[in-house]
Design an enzyme around this catalytic site. Structure first.
Site, PDB file in Angstrom:
ATOM      1  N   ASP A  36     -22.898 -18.233   3.208  1.00 16.55           N
ATOM      2  CA  ASP A  36     -22.773 -17.181   4.220  1.00 16.55           C
ATOM      3  C   ASP A  36     -24.137 -16.775   4.785  1.00 16.55           C
ATOM      4  O   ASP A  36     -25.154 -16.903   4.117  1.00 16.55           O
ATOM      5  CB  ASP A  36     -22.072 -15.965   3.591  1.00 16.55           C
ATOM      6  CG  ASP A  36     -21.496 -15.024   4.637  1.00 16.55           C
ATOM      7  OD1 ASP A  36     -21.424 -15.412   5.824  1.00 16.55           O
ATOM      8  OD2 ASP A  36     -21.122 -13.894   4.270  1.00 16.55           O
ATOM      9  N   ASN A  38     -25.276 -17.647   8.114  1.00 13.25           N
ATOM     10  CA  ASN A  38     -25.839 -18.513   9.166  1.00 13.25           C
ATOM     11  C   ASN A  38     -26.094 -17.736  10.451  1.00 13.25           C
ATOM     12  O   ASN A  38     -27.128 -17.900  11.093  1.00 13.25           O
ATOM     13  CB  ASN A  38     -24.867 -19.658   9.488  1.00 13.25           C
ATOM     14  CG  ASN A  38     -24.709 -20.620   8.337  1.00 13.25           C
ATOM     15  OD1 ASN A  38     -25.436 -20.537   7.354  1.00 13.25           O
ATOM     16  ND2 ASN A  38     -23.745 -21.535   8.449  1.00 13.25           N
ATOM     17  N   GLY A  39     -25.121 -16.902  10.823  1.00 14.83           N
ATOM     18  CA  GLY A  39     -25.228 -16.152  12.081  1.00 14.83           C
ATOM     19  C   GLY A  39     -26.392 -15.171  12.050  1.00 14.83           C
ATOM     20  O   GLY A  39     -27.184 -15.101  12.996  1.00 14.83           O
ATOM     21  N   ARG A  40     -26.513 -14.443  10.939  1.00 17.77           N
ATOM     22  CA  ARG A  40     -27.600 -13.465  10.831  1.00 17.77           C
ATOM     23  C   ARG A  40     -28.961 -14.150  10.749  1.00 17.77           C
ATOM     24  O   ARG A  40     -29.961 -13.651  11.261  1.00 17.77           O
ATOM     25  CB  ARG A  40     -27.361 -12.549   9.613  1.00 17.77           C
ATOM     26  CG  ARG A  40     -26.382 -11.432   9.896  1.00 17.77           C
ATOM     27  CD  ARG A  40     -25.880 -10.801   8.638  1.00 17.77           C
ATOM     28  NE  ARG A  40     -24.920 -11.674   7.962  1.00 17.77           N
ATOM     29  CZ  ARG A  40     -24.507 -11.514   6.718  1.00 17.77           C
ATOM     30  NH1 ARG A  40     -25.003 -10.528   5.983  1.00 17.77           N
ATOM     31  NH2 ARG A  40     -23.611 -12.323   6.205  1.00 17.77           N
ATOM     32  N   HIS A  53     -25.720 -22.427  12.037  1.00 16.64           N
ATOM     33  CA  HIS A  53     -24.778 -23.389  11.438  1.00 16.64           C
ATOM     34  C   HIS A  53     -25.418 -24.773  11.322  1.00 16.64           C
ATOM     35  O   HIS A  53     -25.227 -25.478  10.341  1.00 16.64           O
ATOM     36  CB  HIS A  53     -23.496 -23.467  12.274  1.00 16.64           C
ATOM     37  CG  HIS A  53     -22.739 -22.167  12.334  1.00 16.64           C
ATOM     38  ND1 HIS A  53     -22.485 -21.422  11.222  1.00 16.64           N
ATOM     39  CD2 HIS A  53     -22.200 -21.483  13.386  1.00 16.64           C
ATOM     40  CE1 HIS A  53     -21.808 -20.328  11.569  1.00 16.64           C
ATOM     41  NE2 HIS A  53     -21.638 -20.343  12.873  1.00 16.64           N
ATOM     42  N   THR A  82      -9.648 -19.785   6.571  1.00 14.93           N
ATOM     43  CA  THR A  82      -8.476 -19.650   7.443  1.00 14.93           C
ATOM     44  C   THR A  82      -8.635 -18.441   8.377  1.00 14.93           C
ATOM     45  O   THR A  82      -7.927 -18.338   9.373  1.00 14.93           O
ATOM     46  CB  THR A  82      -7.180 -19.487   6.605  1.00 14.93           C
ATOM     47  OG1 THR A  82      -7.411 -18.515   5.571  1.00 14.93           O
ATOM     48  CG2 THR A  82      -6.747 -20.783   5.960  1.00 14.93           C
ATOM     49  N   ARG A  87     -13.098 -16.256  15.307  1.00 16.82           N
ATOM     50  CA  ARG A  87     -14.408 -16.272  15.974  1.00 16.82           C
ATOM     51  C   ARG A  87     -14.295 -16.832  17.391  1.00 16.82           C
ATOM     52  O   ARG A  87     -13.313 -17.494  17.726  1.00 16.82           O
ATOM     53  CB  ARG A  87     -15.378 -17.121  15.153  1.00 16.82           C
ATOM     54  CG  ARG A  87     -15.608 -16.506  13.799  1.00 16.82           C
ATOM     55  CD  ARG A  87     -16.593 -17.309  13.002  1.00 16.82           C
ATOM     56  NE  ARG A  87     -16.808 -16.651  11.715  1.00 16.82           N
ATOM     57  CZ  ARG A  87     -17.918 -16.715  11.014  1.00 16.82           C
ATOM     58  NH1 ARG A  87     -18.932 -17.429  11.463  1.00 16.82           N
ATOM     59  NH2 ARG A  87     -18.024 -16.085   9.873  1.00 16.82           N
ATOM     60  N   LEU A 147     -21.104 -36.777  -8.706  1.00 15.24           N
ATOM     61  CA  LEU A 147     -20.736 -35.427  -8.275  1.00 15.24           C
ATOM     62  C   LEU A 147     -19.514 -35.424  -7.349  1.00 15.24           C
ATOM     63  O   LEU A 147     -19.438 -36.223  -6.415  1.00 15.24           O
ATOM     64  CB  LEU A 147     -21.928 -34.804  -7.529  1.00 15.24           C
ATOM     65  CG  LEU A 147     -21.678 -33.439  -6.888  1.00 15.24           C
ATOM     66  CD1 LEU A 147     -21.842 -32.330  -7.916  1.00 15.24           C
ATOM     67  CD2 LEU A 147     -22.627 -33.194  -5.725  1.00 15.24           C
ATOM     68  N   ARG A 210     -18.378  -9.961  -1.793  1.00 18.22           N
ATOM     69  CA  ARG A 210     -16.918 -10.087  -1.757  1.00 18.22           C
ATOM     70  C   ARG A 210     -16.534 -11.563  -1.807  1.00 18.22           C
ATOM     71  O   ARG A 210     -17.380 -12.441  -1.646  1.00 18.22           O
ATOM     72  CB  ARG A 210     -16.355  -9.412  -0.502  1.00 18.22           C
ATOM     73  CG  ARG A 210     -16.934  -9.908   0.799  1.00 18.22           C
ATOM     74  CD  ARG A 210     -16.233  -9.282   2.018  1.00 18.22           C
ATOM     75  NE  ARG A 210     -16.963  -9.589   3.231  1.00 18.22           N
ATOM     76  CZ  ARG A 210     -17.859  -8.779   3.807  1.00 18.22           C
ATOM     77  NH1 ARG A 210     -18.118  -7.608   3.283  1.00 18.22           N
ATOM     78  NH2 ARG A 210     -18.478  -9.146   4.909  1.00 18.22           N
TER      79      ARG A 210
HETATM   80  C1  IPE Z   1     -16.718 -16.598   4.238  1.00 18.62           C
HETATM   81  O1  IPE Z   1     -17.666 -16.057   5.087  1.00 18.62           O
HETATM   82  C2  IPE Z   1     -16.286 -17.936   4.736  1.00 18.62           C
HETATM   83  C3  IPE Z   1     -17.272 -18.990   4.683  1.00 18.62           C
HETATM   84  C4  IPE Z   1     -18.485 -18.911   4.203  1.00 18.62           C
HETATM   85  C5  IPE Z   1     -16.831 -20.261   5.206  1.00 18.62           C
HETATM   86  P1  IPE Z   1     -17.264 -15.038   6.242  1.00 18.62           P
HETATM   87  O2  IPE Z   1     -18.536 -14.716   6.949  1.00 18.62           O
HETATM   88  O3  IPE Z   1     -16.175 -15.600   7.052  1.00 18.62           O
HETATM   89  O4  IPE Z   1     -16.720 -13.807   5.417  1.00 18.62           O
HETATM   90  P2  IPE Z   1     -16.566 -12.279   5.817  1.00 18.62           P
HETATM   91  O5  IPE Z   1     -15.858 -12.245   7.142  1.00 18.62           O
HETATM   92  O6  IPE Z   1     -17.942 -11.714   5.925  1.00 18.62           O
HETATM   93  O7  IPE Z   1     -15.790 -11.682   4.703  1.00 18.62           O
HETATM   94  C1  IPE Z   2     -21.291 -18.670   7.227  1.00 18.33           C
HETATM   95  O1  IPE Z   2     -22.159 -17.959   8.044  1.00 18.33           O
HETATM   96  C2  IPE Z   2     -20.676 -19.857   7.922  1.00 18.33           C
HETATM   97  C3  IPE Z   2     -19.251 -19.729   8.204  1.00 18.33           C
HETATM   98  C4  IPE Z   2     -18.486 -18.721   7.876  1.00 18.33           C
HETATM   99  C5  IPE Z   2     -18.643 -20.824   8.919  1.00 18.33           C
HETATM  100  P1  IPE Z   2     -21.628 -16.885   9.068  1.00 18.33           P
HETATM  101  O2  IPE Z   2     -21.350 -17.563  10.372  1.00 18.33           O
HETATM  102  O3  IPE Z   2     -20.507 -16.111   8.505  1.00 18.33           O
HETATM  103  O4  IPE Z   2     -22.908 -15.959   9.222  1.00 18.33           O
HETATM  104  P2  IPE Z   2     -22.931 -14.383   9.276  1.00 18.33           P
HETATM  105  O5  IPE Z   2     -22.220 -13.907   8.063  1.00 18.33           O
HETATM  106  O6  IPE Z   2     -22.240 -13.983  10.536  1.00 18.33           O
HETATM  107  O7  IPE Z   2     -24.373 -14.048   9.263  1.00 18.33           O
HETATM  108 MG    MG Z   3     -20.417 -14.454   7.347  1.00 15.95          MG
END
Ligand code: IPE
Ligand code: IPE
Ligand code: MG
Length: 256
Positions: A36, A38-40, A53, A82, A87, A147, A210
């Protein structure tokens, strides 16, 4: 000169949790990772989310390599949930192209490293080119016994459990099993993770504490490890630190 010193210092720090410190006989067999942040990570750099990503994909390669070297038997990576369909379409489309890109670049390496690719998740909904790439990887690595690299793609734990109950009900109706047969092992055999043991260690990056619908059945006694590091910054050293912390915990499974 100065720069050299700095590089050396960084190297030393990087080796703080060198695997010398790890007990090679107690490496977690199965590690699951919620990748988790990647976006931030991208936002912090003024980049579009997709840049995060893309960067995250490179980290997958490095972590797979290191996990394999350390003797981890299975690595389950949460790549798309799921719920992630909520998004923006362009972001979803970008993420869905990543497995194909990843495998196009790294499948030969995975084969060379004796990695066996598997997936869990709902196939329906995943674009055909993604399915094709993944299926090819599964097929070409099915005899590998190193693995197990298990991608959770379009995966949701409640979906998995719902499907398991549906299939189990059908088998009850058909008489291939009876109500008396239903126990934890049997239920486990209806899960998508059939044949892979429960995770010993769960890692979640990005500071969120979580599970986000990830492996709810399988994580019953898993050790949980959280870090603020965003996935694209997650390094081999972080993985080793997580394993080291795991080794310093006492797992009791309800006992003493
Ligand atoms: C969980 O991350 C799913 C994956 C890493 C693929 P999310 O970014 O979707 O989770 P929430 O929305 O913060 O709970
Ligand atoms: C996890 O990073 C990748 C996926 C859920 C596909 P996010 O895209 O959720 O990144 P944040 O949580 O928005 O920073
Ligand atoms: Mg996320």
């Amino acid at each position: 000169m100065m720069l050299n010193k700095l590089v050396n210092l960084t190297k030393m720090n990087k080796e703080i949790t060198d695997d010398n410190k790890l007990d090679r006989s107690r490496i977690p067999s199965h590690i699951a990772i919620i990748m988790d942040g990647n976006g931030r990570w991208a936002k912090k750099r003024g980049l579009p989310r997709i840049a995060g990503h893309r960067e995250g994909m490179k980290v997958v390669r490095r972590i797979v390599k290191r996990a394999n070297q350390l003797g981890v038997k299975a690595l389950t990576l949460y790549a798309f949930s799921t719920e992630n369909w909520k998004r923006p379409k362009p972001e979803v489309e970008f993420i869905m192209k990543l497995p194909e890109q990843f495998l196009l670049t790294y499948l030969p390496e995975l084969i060379e490293e004796n990695v066996q690719v598997r997936t869990i998740g709902q196939k329906e909904g995943i674009p055909s080119y993604t399915q094709k790439a993944v299926n090819e990887a599964i097929e070409k690595t099915k005899h590998n016994d190193g693995l197990i690299l298990n991608f959770a793609l379009n995966y949701g734990s409640r979906f998995e459990i719902t499907e398991a109950v549906r299939q189990l009900s059908k088998d009850l109706d058909a008489g291939t099993i009876s109500a008396e047969d239903v126990d934890e092992n049997l239920i486990g055999s209806y899960m998508m993770t059939k044949g892979i043991g429960d995770p010993d260690l769960l890692i979640r990056t990005s500071g969120e504490i979580r599970l986000s619908n990830f492996m709810l059945w399988q994580l019953a006694y898993t050790e949980l490890w959280f870090t603020d590091v965003y996935w694209p910054d997650f390094s081999e050293v972080d993985l080793e630190q997580a394993i080291l912390d795991y080794q310093n915990r006492g797992r009791r499974f309800g006992g003493v």
